[in-house]
Design a protein around this motif. Structure first.
Motif, PDB file in Angstrom:
ATOM      1  N   ALA A   5       0.831  -1.198   0.000  1.00  0.00           N
ATOM      2  CA  ALA A   5       0.000   0.000   0.000  1.00  0.00           C
ATOM      3  C   ALA A   5       0.867   1.250   0.000  1.00  0.00           C
ATOM      4  O   ALA A   5       1.933   1.286   0.603  1.00  0.00           O
ATOM      5  N   THR A   6       0.381   2.279  -0.670  1.00  0.00           N
ATOM      6  CA  THR A   6       1.097   3.546  -0.737  1.00  0.00           C
ATOM      7  C   THR A   6       0.223   4.662  -0.191  1.00  0.00           C
ATOM      8  O   THR A   6      -0.944   4.800  -0.580  1.00  0.00           O
ATOM      9  N   LEU A   7       0.796   5.447   0.699  1.00  0.00           N
ATOM     10  CA  LEU A   7       0.119   6.620   1.257  1.00  0.00           C
ATOM     11  C   LEU A   7       0.804   7.863   0.724  1.00  0.00           C
ATOM     12  O   LEU A   7       2.018   8.007   0.845  1.00  0.00           O
ATOM     13  N   LEU A   8       0.038   8.757   0.126  1.00  0.00           N
ATOM     14  CA  LEU A   8       0.555  10.034  -0.353  1.00  0.00           C
ATOM     15  C   LEU A   8       0.157  11.112   0.638  1.00  0.00           C
ATOM     16  O   LEU A   8      -1.031  11.301   0.917  1.00  0.00           O
ATOM     17  N   ARG A   9       1.150  11.806   1.203  1.00  0.00           N
ATOM     18  CA  ARG A   9       0.846  12.898   2.128  1.00  0.00           C
ATOM     19  C   ARG A   9       1.236  14.227   1.502  1.00  0.00           C
ATOM     20  O   ARG A   9       2.335  14.384   0.950  1.00  0.00           O
ATOM     21  N   ILE A  10       0.321  15.164   1.581  1.00  0.00           N
ATOM     22  CA  ILE A  10       0.542  16.504   1.065  1.00  0.00           C
ATOM     23  C   ILE A  10       0.562  17.453   2.259  1.00  0.00           C
ATOM     24  O   ILE A  10      -0.445  17.602   2.957  1.00  0.00           O
ATOM     25  N   ASP A  11       1.691  18.071   2.526  1.00  0.00           N
ATOM     26  CA  ASP A  11       1.820  19.035   3.621  1.00  0.00           C
ATOM     27  C   ASP A  11       1.948  20.436   3.034  1.00  0.00           C
ATOM     28  O   ASP A  11       2.586  20.624   1.991  1.00  0.00           O
ATOM     29  N   SER A  12       1.367  21.416   3.737  1.00  0.00           N
ATOM     30  CA  SER A  12       1.361  22.758   3.154  1.00  0.00           C
ATOM     31  C   SER A  12       1.687  23.882   4.138  1.00  0.00           C
ATOM     32  O   SER A  12       1.678  25.054   3.749  1.00  0.00           O
ATOM     33  N   SER A  13       1.974  23.569   5.391  1.00  0.00           N
ATOM     34  CA  SER A  13       2.269  24.622   6.350  1.00  0.00           C
ATOM     35  C   SER A  13       3.693  25.133   6.197  1.00  0.00           C
ATOM     36  O   SER A  13       4.639  24.353   6.085  1.00  0.00           O
ATOM     37  N   ALA A  14       3.847  26.444   6.256  1.00  0.00           N
ATOM     38  CA  ALA A  14       5.179  27.058   6.197  1.00  0.00           C
ATOM     39  C   ALA A  14       5.911  26.950   7.524  1.00  0.00           C
ATOM     40  O   ALA A  14       7.080  27.323   7.615  1.00  0.00           O
ATOM     41  N   SER A  15       5.253  26.413   8.555  1.00  0.00           N
ATOM     42  CA  SER A  15       5.862  26.314   9.890  1.00  0.00           C
ATOM     43  C   SER A  15       6.717  25.070  10.079  1.00  0.00           C
ATOM     44  O   SER A  15       7.254  24.860  11.167  1.00  0.00           O
ATOM     45  N   ALA A  69       4.931  23.504   0.728  1.00  0.00           N
ATOM     46  CA  ALA A  69       5.461  24.726   1.346  1.00  0.00           C
ATOM     47  C   ALA A  69       6.968  24.802   1.148  1.00  0.00           C
ATOM     48  O   ALA A  69       7.510  25.841   0.771  1.00  0.00           O
ATOM     49  N   ALA A  70       7.652  23.686   1.392  1.00  0.00           N
ATOM     50  CA  ALA A  70       9.111  23.649   1.222  1.00  0.00           C
ATOM     51  C   ALA A  70       9.502  23.663  -0.251  1.00  0.00           C
ATOM     52  O   ALA A  70      10.558  24.189  -0.616  1.00  0.00           O
ATOM     53  N   ASN A  71       8.648  23.082  -1.090  1.00  0.00           N
ATOM     54  CA  ASN A  71       8.922  23.015  -2.531  1.00  0.00           C
ATOM     55  C   ASN A  71       7.694  23.508  -3.295  1.00  0.00           C
ATOM     56  O   ASN A  71       6.959  22.710  -3.895  1.00  0.00           O
ATOM     57  N   PRO A  72       7.464  24.809  -3.280  1.00  0.00           N
ATOM     58  CA  PRO A  72       6.239  25.347  -3.886  1.00  0.00           C
ATOM     59  C   PRO A  72       6.204  25.190  -5.394  1.00  0.00           C
ATOM     60  O   PRO A  72       7.237  25.232  -6.071  1.00  0.00           O
ATOM     61  N   TYR A 112      -1.175  23.461  -5.867  1.00  0.00           N
ATOM     62  CA  TYR A 112      -1.179  22.002  -6.037  1.00  0.00           C
ATOM     63  C   TYR A 112      -2.529  21.540  -6.572  1.00  0.00           C
ATOM     64  O   TYR A 112      -2.602  20.744  -7.516  1.00  0.00           O
ATOM     65  N   PHE A 113      -3.606  22.050  -5.991  1.00  0.00           N
ATOM     66  CA  PHE A 113      -4.944  21.685  -6.456  1.00  0.00           C
ATOM     67  C   PHE A 113      -5.131  22.079  -7.920  1.00  0.00           C
ATOM     68  O   PHE A 113      -5.722  21.325  -8.710  1.00  0.00           O
ATOM     69  N   ASP A 114      -4.640  23.252  -8.288  1.00  0.00           N
ATOM     70  CA  ASP A 114      -4.783  23.710  -9.674  1.00  0.00           C
ATOM     71  C   ASP A 114      -4.104  22.755 -10.653  1.00  0.00           C
ATOM     72  O   ASP A 114      -4.615  22.522 -11.750  1.00  0.00           O
ATOM     73  N   TYR A 115      -2.970  22.227 -10.265  1.00  0.00           N
ATOM     74  CA  TYR A 115      -2.228  21.341 -11.167  1.00  0.00           C
ATOM     75  C   TYR A 115      -2.844  19.953 -11.281  1.00  0.00           C
ATOM     76  O   TYR A 115      -2.719  19.299 -12.322  1.00  0.00           O
ATOM     77  N   ILE A 116      -3.482  19.475 -10.211  1.00  0.00           N
ATOM     78  CA  ILE A 116      -4.026  18.107 -10.283  1.00  0.00           C
ATOM     79  C   ILE A 116      -5.479  18.075 -10.757  1.00  0.00           C
ATOM     80  O   ILE A 116      -6.010  16.989 -11.018  1.00  0.00           O
ATOM     81  N   ALA A 117      -6.109  19.230 -10.880  1.00  0.00           N
ATOM     82  CA  ALA A 117      -7.461  19.275 -11.432  1.00  0.00           C
ATOM     83  C   ALA A 117      -7.359  19.332 -12.953  1.00  0.00           C
ATOM     84  O   ALA A 117      -7.126  20.397 -13.527  1.00  0.00           O
TER      85      ALA A 117
END
Length: 197
Positions: A2-12, A44-47, A108-113
Motif C-alpha cells: 500500500a502507498t500513502l501520499l501525504r501533502i503538507d502545506s504549512s510554512a511552519s 510549502a518547502a517546494n512550492p 497544487y490543487f490547480d495542477y491536479i485538477a
C-alpha cells in the motif's frame, strides 16, 4: 504494498500543528501497514509555480503542437497526477492562512485538477475520477470547525470530493493561538486519529 501520499502545506515546518496531526496518522498507518510506502510532498518547502496564462496556454495546446517550454509546464501536472493515481490513500495537512488554505496548496490543487484525468464533464455535471480514500488534517490559530470565517476545511473537502476522493475523516485543531482551548482541540484531534486508523 500500500502507498500513502501525504501533502503538507504549512510554512511552519515541524512546528506545524496540522503536520503533527498528519505525523500521528502516518505513524499509526505504518504500524498497520508495515510494508507500506509513504510518499511525501511538501508544497510549502517546494512550492509549485502559480497558474499563469502560459500555464493555461500549455494545457490547451495539443500535445503535438506544444513547444519545449509548454511541455515542461504540462509535465509538472503530469508528475503530480501520476503520483496521486499511484497512491492508495491520500492525506492533506493544512493550516488556515487568512481564512483559507495556503496559496501553495491551492497551486497544487490547480495542477491536479485536469479534465480527462482527475475528473470528467458529463451531461449531469463533473464527475471525479480519482477513487481513493482521503483524510484531512487542519489547524488554525483562532477559528474552529463550522464557523463562518472558516473557508479552509470546506475548500479542501469540496476540492477532494470534486476529483473523486472519498474524504473518510477530517481532523481539526482550531484555536492554536488561544492557549488552553487550542491545546484541548489538538489533543482531541489526536485521540480521534488514534481510533480512526
Amino acid at each position: 504494498m500500500a502507498t500513502l501520499l501525504r501533502i503538507d502545506s504549512s510554512a511552519s515546518g515541524e512546528n506545524s500543528k496540522s503536520r503533527q496531526l498528519a505525523n500521528e496518522f502516518v505513524e499509526k498507518w505504518l504500524a498497520k501497514n508495515p510494508d507500506g510506502k509513504v510518499v511525501a510532498r511538501d508544497v510549502a518547502a517546494n512550492p509549485l509555480p502559480h497558474f499563469t496564462s502560459e500555464t493555461l496556454g500549455a494545457l490547451f495546446t495539443s500535445e503535438e503542437s506544444r513547444t519545449a517550454e509548454q511541455k515542461a509546464i504540462v509535465a509538472i501536472g503530469d508528475e503530480l497526477i501520476t503520483e496521486l493515481e499511484s497512491a492508495d490513500v491520500v492525506i492533506v495537512s493544512a493550516p488556515m492562512y487568512n481564512f483559507g488554505i495556503p496559496s501553495t496548496l491551492k497551486s497544487y490543487f490547480d495542477y491536479i485538477a485536469r479534465a480527462g484525468r482527475t475528473f470528467k464533464y458529463t451531461e449531469t455535471g463533473p464527475v471525479g475520477l480519482v477513487n481513493k480514500d482521503a483524510y484531512i488534517f487542519a489547524a488554525s490559530g483562532s477559528f474552529s470547525a463550522g464557523e463562518a470565517f472558516n473557508h479552509q476545511v470546506p475548500h479542501i473537502q469540496t476540492f477532494l470530493g470534486f476529483i473523486g476522493l472519498n474524504v473518510k475523516e477530517t481532523f481539526i485543531a482550531g484555536g492554536q493561538a488561544m492557549g488552553a482551548p487550542g491545546e484541548e482541540a489538538f489533543n482531541e484531534a489526536k485521540a480521534q486519529i488514534a481510533v480512526a486508523v
